[in-house]
Design a protein around this motif. Structure first.
Motif, PDB file in Angstrom:
ATOM      1  N   THR A  72      -1.394  -3.703  -3.662  1.00  0.00           N
ATOM      2  CA  THR A  72      -1.547  -2.353  -3.121  1.00  0.00           C
ATOM      3  C   THR A  72      -0.628  -2.179  -1.918  1.00  0.00           C
ATOM      4  O   THR A  72      -0.164  -3.158  -1.319  1.00  0.00           O
ATOM      5  CB  THR A  72      -2.993  -2.082  -2.651  1.00  0.00           C
ATOM      6  N   ARG A  73      -0.431  -0.927  -1.542  1.00  0.00           N
ATOM      7  CA  ARG A  73       0.338  -0.658  -0.326  1.00  0.00           C
ATOM      8  C   ARG A  73      -0.399  -1.173   0.896  1.00  0.00           C
ATOM      9  O   ARG A  73       0.223  -1.669   1.835  1.00  0.00           O
ATOM     10  CB  ARG A  73       0.611   0.845  -0.201  1.00  0.00           C
ATOM     11  N   LYS A  74      -1.723  -1.072   0.883  1.00  0.00           N
ATOM     12  CA  LYS A  74      -2.504  -1.577   2.020  1.00  0.00           C
ATOM     13  C   LYS A  74      -2.325  -3.084   2.170  1.00  0.00           C
ATOM     14  O   LYS A  74      -2.322  -3.603   3.283  1.00  0.00           O
ATOM     15  CB  LYS A  74      -3.981  -1.223   1.860  1.00  0.00           C
ATOM     16  N   SER A  75      -2.174  -3.794   1.057  1.00  0.00           N
ATOM     17  CA  SER A  75      -1.962  -5.241   1.155  1.00  0.00           C
ATOM     18  C   SER A  75      -0.579  -5.551   1.728  1.00  0.00           C
ATOM     19  O   SER A  75      -0.405  -6.551   2.414  1.00  0.00           O
ATOM     20  CB  SER A  75      -2.192  -5.931  -0.189  1.00  0.00           C
ATOM     21  N   VAL A  76       0.407  -4.692   1.476  1.00  0.00           N
ATOM     22  CA  VAL A  76       1.727  -4.850   2.104  1.00  0.00           C
ATOM     23  C   VAL A  76       1.583  -4.707   3.615  1.00  0.00           C
ATOM     24  O   VAL A  76       2.110  -5.517   4.383  1.00  0.00           O
ATOM     25  CB  VAL A  76       2.743  -3.826   1.547  1.00  0.00           C
ATOM     26  N   ASP A  77       0.842  -3.683   4.037  1.00  0.00           N
ATOM     27  CA  ASP A  77       0.600  -3.476   5.473  1.00  0.00           C
ATOM     28  C   ASP A  77      -0.093  -4.691   6.087  1.00  0.00           C
ATOM     29  O   ASP A  77       0.275  -5.143   7.173  1.00  0.00           O
ATOM     30  CB  ASP A  77      -0.266  -2.235   5.703  1.00  0.00           C
ATOM     31  N   ASN A 103       8.775   4.694  -5.727  1.00  0.00           N
ATOM     32  CA  ASN A 103       7.515   4.100  -5.275  1.00  0.00           C
ATOM     33  C   ASN A 103       7.702   2.707  -4.688  1.00  0.00           C
ATOM     34  O   ASN A 103       6.773   1.901  -4.672  1.00  0.00           O
ATOM     35  CB  ASN A 103       6.510   4.036  -6.435  1.00  0.00           C
ATOM     36  N   TYR A 104       8.879   2.402  -4.194  1.00  0.00           N
ATOM     37  CA  TYR A 104       9.160   1.069  -3.653  1.00  0.00           C
ATOM     38  C   TYR A 104       8.623   0.997  -2.226  1.00  0.00           C
ATOM     39  O   TYR A 104       9.237   1.480  -1.286  1.00  0.00           O
ATOM     40  CB  TYR A 104      10.661   0.795  -3.674  1.00  0.00           C
ATOM     41  N   TYR A 105       7.457   0.375  -2.094  1.00  0.00           N
ATOM     42  CA  TYR A 105       6.799   0.238  -0.795  1.00  0.00           C
ATOM     43  C   TYR A 105       6.876  -1.230  -0.406  1.00  0.00           C
ATOM     44  O   TYR A 105       6.433  -2.117  -1.151  1.00  0.00           O
ATOM     45  CB  TYR A 105       5.342   0.688  -0.883  1.00  0.00           C
ATOM     46  N   ALA A 106       7.448  -1.517   0.740  1.00  0.00           N
ATOM     47  CA  ALA A 106       7.685  -2.918   1.108  1.00  0.00           C
ATOM     48  C   ALA A 106       7.665  -3.108   2.619  1.00  0.00           C
ATOM     49  O   ALA A 106       7.771  -2.163   3.390  1.00  0.00           O
ATOM     50  CB  ALA A 106       9.029  -3.383   0.560  1.00  0.00           C
ATOM     51  N   ALA A 107       7.514  -4.368   2.994  1.00  0.00           N
ATOM     52  CA  ALA A 107       7.634  -4.802   4.384  1.00  0.00           C
ATOM     53  C   ALA A 107       8.427  -6.102   4.386  1.00  0.00           C
ATOM     54  O   ALA A 107       8.360  -6.878   3.425  1.00  0.00           O
ATOM     55  CB  ALA A 107       6.266  -5.016   5.010  1.00  0.00           C
ATOM     56  N   PHE A 108       9.136  -6.334   5.474  1.00  0.00           N
ATOM     57  CA  PHE A 108      10.011  -7.496   5.577  1.00  0.00           C
ATOM     58  C   PHE A 108       9.723  -8.263   6.864  1.00  0.00           C
ATOM     59  O   PHE A 108       9.584  -7.668   7.930  1.00  0.00           O
ATOM     60  CB  PHE A 108      11.478  -7.042   5.580  1.00  0.00           C
ATOM     61  N   VAL A 109       9.645  -9.590   6.748  1.00  0.00           N
ATOM     62  CA  VAL A 109       9.417 -10.456   7.901  1.00  0.00           C
ATOM     63  C   VAL A 109      10.299 -11.700   7.784  1.00  0.00           C
ATOM     64  O   VAL A 109      10.851 -11.984   6.722  1.00  0.00           O
ATOM     65  CB  VAL A 109       7.933 -10.881   8.041  1.00  0.00           C
TER      66      VAL A 109
END
Length: 125
Positions: A72-77, A103-109
């Motif tokens: 989910t997007r919330k899990s990306v957050d 719909n490409y929802y992502a986070a980078f670390v």
């Protein structure tokens, strides 16, 4: 296509702490560990961290990064927040990346060893 992947870490205990926290929101957990390695996955280990005296050096220009599926997007957050709290560095806040797809929802670390990571969800909401 890829059955599993492994990366090296100079400090395995620190890496385990980071990945235990960062991957939990994505539904992944440590499935196997000993003094030289830790294996993560949902049902079996597909991502491995190996104790290494010479892990691959950090290189932001290499293009190399690992992308984890997120349900989910919330899990990306949550991945992003947990990764930063566990010693990771920001490399791109959670959000839509329209240039990659509608719909490409992502986070980078960046993990404590310098590996570039992404969490991605392609769901519409």
């Amino acid at each position: 296509m890829i059955n599993h992947i492994s990366i090296g870490s100079a400090d395995l205990a620190k890496a385990r702490k980071f990945y235990d926290a960062a991957l939990k929101p994505l539904g992944y957990a440590c499935r196997s560990k000993d003094e030289t390695s830790a294996g993560y996955g949902s049902d079996e280990s597909r991502f491995w961290i190996l104790k290494s005296s010479r892990p691959v050096a950090q290189n932001a220009e290499s293009g190399l990064h690992l992308c984890f599926d997120a349900p989910t997007r919330k899990s990306v957050d949550a991945f992003y927040k947990a990764a930063l709290a566990a010693g990771g560095k920001d490399n791109g806040k959670p959000g839509l990346r329209a240039n990659y797809g509608a719909n490409y929802y992502a986070a980078f670390v960046i993990d404590p060893d310098g590996h570039r990571l992404e969490a991605y969800c392609g769901a519409a909401e």
